[in-house]
Design an enzyme around this catalytic site. Structure first.
Site, PDB file in Angstrom:
ATOM      1  CB  SER A  96      -0.875  -0.005   1.264  1.00  0.00           C
ATOM      2  OG  SER A  96      -1.471   1.251   1.502  1.00  0.00           O
TER       3      SER A  96
ATOM      4  CE1 TYR B 273      -4.570  -1.856   4.920  1.00  0.00           C
ATOM      5  CE2 TYR B 273      -3.421   0.163   4.301  1.00  0.00           C
ATOM      6  CZ  TYR B 273      -4.058  -1.008   3.946  1.00  0.00           C
ATOM      7  OH  TYR B 273      -4.194  -1.345   2.618  1.00  0.00           O
TER       8      TYR B 273
END
Length: 255
Positions: free
Chosen positions: A145, A160
């Site tokens: 990501s 995350y």
């Protein structure tokens, strides 16, 4: 000119293949001739995706598997190898995007994120890696990501970020271990795409303003805009690239 992305006869596993980016990845690989093993927990969704992939003229099977359970991963990889005879490509896409302030993140939330986004990636790579080591060939593509490399003050993404940052370093470590074994290990770092688990977030008017401000292109990613990246890393067009992350984010991390 030769099609550098040709994957005819290759066998690819895509985890998290029941929705979102996983479906895009599977279709992109199938469009270049790869046979597909689709992995996810939702059998009804997998059946739907299987039908779409089979229309592209390749062999496609699905396997119900929870990436938080190593026994299921081991069994699934064994079944895929038995069914297809080999495994050439792994797209480690399954993931979760649970968010909460760091001080409010529960033990359960943290462990679920780590088990899904990091442990699942490692255990699938480990088991598929055993097959690829026998073959002396393989392409592993881990899905990270933009939060593998940056955080964001507008949203609490500590858990995350920790898991996706781990994916980046895991990619580098596996790449260095297997570099002389015919196996490349790379990663893709998507920005915000209006697909899958991020679709609801991206659709929120307030978050749309954040994207417009933070992303130089001023918009989220669209379906299909990761296709050539995954094909490049899955094909023999990238034989001298390993341990890298290609960030596809409309310029978000450039500023």
């Amino acid at each position: 000119m030769k099609n550098l992305f040709d994957l005819t006869g290759r066998v690819a596993i895509v985890t998290g293949a029941s929705s979102g980016l996983g479906v895009d990845f599977a279709k992109a690989l199938a469009n270049q001739g790869a046979n597909l093993a689709l992995i996810a927990r939702r059998e009804d969704k997998l059946k739907e995706v299987q039908k779409e992939i089979e229309k592209l003229g390749v062999t496609c099977r699905y396997y119900v598997c929870d990436v938080m359970k190593t026994d299921q991963i081991q069994d699934t990889v064994e079944r895929v190898e038995k069914d297809f005879g080999r495994i050439d490509i792994l797209v480690n896409n399954a993931g979760l995007g649970l968010v909460d302030a760091a001080e409010k993140t529960t033990d359960e939330m943290w462990r679920t994120m780590v088990d899904t986004n990091l442990n699942g990636v490692y255990f699938f790579a480990r088991e598929v890696g055993k097959v690829m080591l026998k073959q002396k060939y393989g392409r592993i593509i881990n899905i990270g990501s933009i939060h593998s490399v940056v955080s964001m003050k507008e949203m609490p993404v500590t858990a995350y970020c920790a898991t996706k940052g781990g994916v980046l370093t895991l990619t580098k470590a596996l790449a260095s271990e297997w570099a002389k074994e015919g196996i490349t290990v790379n990663a893709i770092g998507p920005g915000y795409f209006a697909l899958g688990m991020a679709e609801g977030v991206v659709a929120d008017p307030e978050f749309a303003k954040i994207i417009e401000f933070m992303c130089p292109m001023g918009r989220p990613g669209r379906s299909g805009e990761l296709d050539t990246t995954v094909l490049y890393l899955a094909s023999d067009a990238s034989t001298y690239i390993t341990g890298q992350m290609i960030i596809v984010d409309g310029g978000w991390t450039s500023i």
